[in-house]
Structure formats: structure tokens, C-alpha cells
Design a protein around this motif. Structure first.
Motif, PDB file in Angstrom:
ATOM      1  N   HIS A 291       0.838  -1.191   0.000  1.00 37.74           N
ATOM      2  CA  HIS A 291       0.000   0.000   0.000  1.00 37.74           C
ATOM      3  C   HIS A 291       0.878   1.249   0.000  1.00 37.74           C
ATOM      4  CE1 HIS A 291      -3.844  -2.053   0.769  1.00 37.74           C
ATOM      5  NE2 HIS A 291      -3.123  -2.900   1.487  1.00 37.74           N
ATOM      6  N   ARG A 293       0.299   5.428   0.117  1.00 37.10           N
ATOM      7  CA  ARG A 293      -0.711   6.452   0.362  1.00 37.10           C
ATOM      8  C   ARG A 293      -0.053   7.829   0.275  1.00 37.10           C
ATOM      9  NH1 ARG A 293      -1.417   2.275   4.213  1.00 37.10           N
ATOM     10  NH2 ARG A 293      -3.330   1.080   3.851  1.00 37.10           N
ATOM     11  N   ASP A 296      -1.329  13.919  -1.177  1.00 32.45           N
ATOM     12  CA  ASP A 296      -2.310  14.640  -1.987  1.00 32.45           C
ATOM     13  C   ASP A 296      -2.760  13.819  -3.189  1.00 32.45           C
ATOM     14  OD1 ASP A 296      -2.263  16.993  -0.400  1.00 32.45           O
ATOM     15  OD2 ASP A 296      -0.340  17.523  -1.317  1.00 32.45           O
ATOM     16  N   GLY A 297      -2.974  12.543  -2.974  1.00 39.35           N
ATOM     17  CA  GLY A 297      -3.402  11.701  -4.083  1.00 39.35           C
ATOM     18  C   GLY A 297      -4.178  10.505  -3.588  1.00 39.35           C
ATOM     19  N   ARG A 298      -4.646   9.703  -4.519  1.00 40.24           N
ATOM     20  CA  ARG A 298      -5.403   8.507  -4.165  1.00 40.24           C
ATOM     21  C   ARG A 298      -4.476   7.411  -3.650  1.00 40.24           C
ATOM     22  NH1 ARG A 298      -9.613   7.699  -9.266  1.00 40.24           N
ATOM     23  NH2 ARG A 298     -10.861   9.598  -8.898  1.00 40.24           N
ATOM     24  N   PRO A 299      -4.935   6.658  -2.665  1.00 40.16           N
ATOM     25  CA  PRO A 299      -4.149   5.503  -2.216  1.00 40.16           C
ATOM     26  C   PRO A 299      -3.958   4.512  -3.365  1.00 40.16           C
ATOM     27  CG  PRO A 299      -5.887   6.010  -0.660  1.00 40.16           C
ATOM     28  CD  PRO A 299      -6.158   6.859  -1.868  1.00 40.16           C
ATOM     29  N   GLU A 300      -2.800   3.863  -3.391  1.00 40.62           N
ATOM     30  CA  GLU A 300      -2.479   2.909  -4.445  1.00 40.62           C
ATOM     31  C   GLU A 300      -2.176   1.544  -3.846  1.00 40.62           C
ATOM     32  OE1 GLU A 300       0.616   4.233  -7.051  1.00 40.62           O
ATOM     33  OE2 GLU A 300       0.012   6.343  -6.893  1.00 40.62           O
TER      34      GLU A 300
END
Length: 387
Positions: A291, A293, A296-300
Motif C-alpha cells: 500500500h 498512500r 495529496d493523491g489517491r491511495p495505491e
């Protein structure tokens, strides 16, 4: 993953320990063969001559290359024209130092199971001998060779997490929640014996793995620590649970928990690292996923061998995404990377940079200093100790 050796043959491998009834010896043998880079040709597989001979026969090692002691093996293999190129040491901890020194003194390269040895003094002597001889030395902290762990390391180095603030690593197991060392459990017997395991119980066995993993990925080592060291099972001679606070030179803070009395846990090694731009999390029992995180972005959810994985994360991948890889392949990655190093050494060549991530005496010495500092902190009442 696998490369053809420019030697025109497999590397000749010897082994100290790993005979009948041993667990880790078989793991090393599988790892050595997975990419077809080694051939096991000699061994001092047990301190008991009859077990050593029977073990060698099972592994199709010629009887004249089955030795009663690692001292004899080092001397005789060094004198052979077809002697071993490298020796794997897979014994309990108390034999790592004498076996490693015997091989190094005989001019034989070494692959040693962790921890490096029993004391900081022994570790310093091994490090000095490696420097003096110029021989190669690998320490099998196998979790560093999982593809997603190497991807995590590269992400940190590339600044994707920003300045590191927090490092949290844990390694809970539950298999020693009762006094199993009083049974016929061979693995527990020596791990609970200070004469064979050294200063640390769970600390030396799995705490060193957690410490090494955190260092490898973060690129940092603790500058000081404060440790609570416990033997929770009554009558146990070595620790079975340690909880450690850590501080780093850059101001980051860390925590490490290692336990072998955490009932319900099997092999729960887990790493979390947080910077000022993001965080990542990886768990050994689900090794093909990580994971990430970003602030300033979407978790991947990153997958082993999947889209967006960099060169270091792809280096140890053998099969397409969705086909699990883990413990044995991690060991094999270390063996194959070391084979690349050793072939380059023997042929005056140069190994690829990706093959140079194998832990060695530097990491072994760091591990022993860590164990010594934790034991000292715990002994003195969980005080802060500088590394």
C-alpha cells in the motif's frame, strides 16, 4: 531473473550444518538450486559423524566430500583443484563465527544465515577478515530480497515519501507461547539456549530481521533506542518479547516489536514507513502487495510485477503478476544475486547494480550492535542507549 554463468559451470557449493532434522538447511538448498546457479558438492552437515554421513548420502554428496567438521572441510576443500567456491553456513548461531572464520582463512567465500554471530566482538573480527582477504560474504536476511521490499526501498530513495518521519516494524509469532524448548522441538531447543542462540531470543531470531528490514527500506539506522525486554514464559532463559522505541539522526521516530508469544500470529512481519509526502505499508504474509498512500493523491495498491513497478522491484520477479512469490523466492534472489557477484569476482567482471543489494558483514555488524544495545537498555531498566 536467472543469468548464465560465464564460468561455464555451476558454482560449487559447500554447506556447514543443515543435516537431517534441520529446517533452514533445506531452505538454503532450494534457494541455491532455484535458478540453477549452484551445485552442492561438499558438506559438514552435522556435528554427529553418523548423521553427517547419512545426510550427505541423502543429498548425493560423495562420501569423500562429507566431512566430520567444518575445519576439515575448509582445509581439504581449499586444497582441491575442484574445491568449493562458496560455503553456506546454516548452523545454530554459536557456530557462525568459527565456521565463517575457518572458511575465510581457507580462502573460501561465505553465505551465512543470520544473525551474523554471537557478539559485537565476533562481528568485528569477521568484518576485519573479509576486508583483509577481499572475499565475498553474504548474510541471508531474505526479506530484503522480496520484490516489493526492494520496490519500497527505491520509492523511499526516490523521495516519493518525502522526508521520513516515522518507521514502524513488527514481527509477531506465537509458536513459543508455551515452553516448547522443554519438548523434543529441535528448533526451539537451541533458540532458547543462551550458549547456542547468544544474547537474544526473539530479539536475535526475528528482531534482527525486523531491524534489518526497517534499515534496508528506510535507508536509515537508529541512533539511539529504549527497550523493554521480557521473558514472558516462566523459566525461559532468553527473551520472547521485546518492544523498542527508536530515534534517528534526522529526527524520525521508530518502534519495533518482536514477539514469539503472540498467540495466533504465524509470521507477521510488517513494515510501515511515513514521510511528509506519503506512507507505505508491506506485510510479509501478503508479500505480493504494498500500500502506498500519497499525501495529496489517491491511495495505491501496488502489485509484484504489476504496472508502475520500477527496475529494482522487477529484478527478482520470476512469474507473471497474480502468481504468488515469497519466502523461498526471496532466499533464491539472494543466492542468485550473490552468484552474479561471485562470478564477476572470479572472472574480473562487474555485477549489475541490482545484484549488489545482498546484505553482508556491514549489515551483520549493525545487527549485533543493535542486539547488544537492546539487551543493555533492557538490563538497565529500559533506558535510552546510544547505538
Amino acid at each position: 531473473m536467472s543469468k548464465q554463468t560465464s564460468l561455464g559451470r555451476r558454482l560449487r557449493l559447500g554447506m556447514v550444518g543443515g543435516g537431517q532434522g534441520a529446517f533452514i538447511g533445506a531452505v538454503h538448498r532450494i534457494a541455491a538450486r532455484l535458478d540453477d546457479r549452484y551445485e552442492l558438492v561438499a558438506g559438514a552437515l552435522s556435528s554427529k559423524p553418523d548423521v553427517a554421513a547419512a545426510s550427505a548420502a541423502e543429498l548425493f554428496i560423495d562420501s569423500d566430500r562429507s566431512y566430520a567438521s567444518f575445519e576439515d572441510m575448509a582445509k581439504q576443500e581449499a586444497a582441491r583443484e575442484d574445491g568449493i567456491d562458496v560455503c553456506a553456513i546454516v548452523t545454530p548461531n554459536h557456530l557462525h563465527f568459527p565456521a565463517a572464520m575457518a572458511m575465510l582463512n581457507a580462502g573460501i567465500h561465505v553465505i551465512c544465515d543470520k544473525p551474523l554471530c554471537m557478539t559485537v566482538d565476533e562481528a568485528e573480527k569477521i568484518a576485519a577478515k573479509v576486508k583483509e582477504t577481499g572475499l565475498l560474504f553474504a548474510l541471508t536476511h531474505n526479506y530484503t530480497a522480496y520484490p516489493m521490499v526492494r520496490e519500497a526501498r527505491q520509492m523511499v530513495a526516490d523521495g516519493k515519501l518525502g522526508n521520513i518521519r516515522l518507521v514502524q516494524v513488527e514481527y509477531p509469532q506465537g509458536w513459543m507461547a508455551t515452553k516448547v524448548e522443554d519438548t523434543d522441538n529441535k528448533q526451539a531447543n537451541w533458540r532458547a539456549d543462551p550458549a547456542k542462540a547468544g544474547m537474544g531470543g526473539a530479539l536475535g531470531d526475528i528482531g534482527t530481521h525486523a531491524h534489518n528490514l526497517a534499515n534496508f527500506v528506510s535507508g536509515m539506522t537508529p541512533s539511539e533506542l529504549c527497550a523493554d525486554v521480557d521473558a514472558i514464559v516462566e523459566g525461559r532463559k532468553l527473551d520472547d518479547n521485546v518492544q523498542i522505541l527508536m530515534r534517528y539522526e534526522n529526527g524520525a521516530r521508530g518502534m519495533l516489536w518482536a514477539s514469539q508469544v503472540a498467540i495466533g500470529h504465524e509470521n507477521g512481519l510488517r513494515l510501515r514507513i511515513y514521510g511528509d509526502k506519503g506512507g507505505l505499508e508491506w506485510a510479509q504474509e501478503h508479500p505480493n502487495h504494498m500500500h502506498f498512500r500519497p499525501l495529496d493523491g489517491r491511495p495505491e495498491l501496488l502489485t509484484r510485477g504489476g504496472a508502475g513497478i520500477g527496475a529494482e522491484g522487477l529484478h527478482g520477479v520470476r512469474v507473471p503478476p497474480g502468481h504468488p512469490e515469497g519466502y523461498l523466492e526471496g532466499f533464491a534472489n539472494l543466492y542468485t544475486d550473490f552468484a552474479d557477484q561471485l562470478v564477476a569476482h572470479l572472472t574480473n567482471g562487474k555485477a549489475d547494480a541490482a545484484a549488489m543489494l545482498v546484505p553482508g558483514v556491514k549489515e551483520g555488524l549493525e545487527g549485533m550492535k543493535f542486539v547488544e544495545a537492546v539487551v543493555r537498555s533492557g538490563r538497565d531498566g529500559a533506558v535510552w542507549v546510544k547505538m
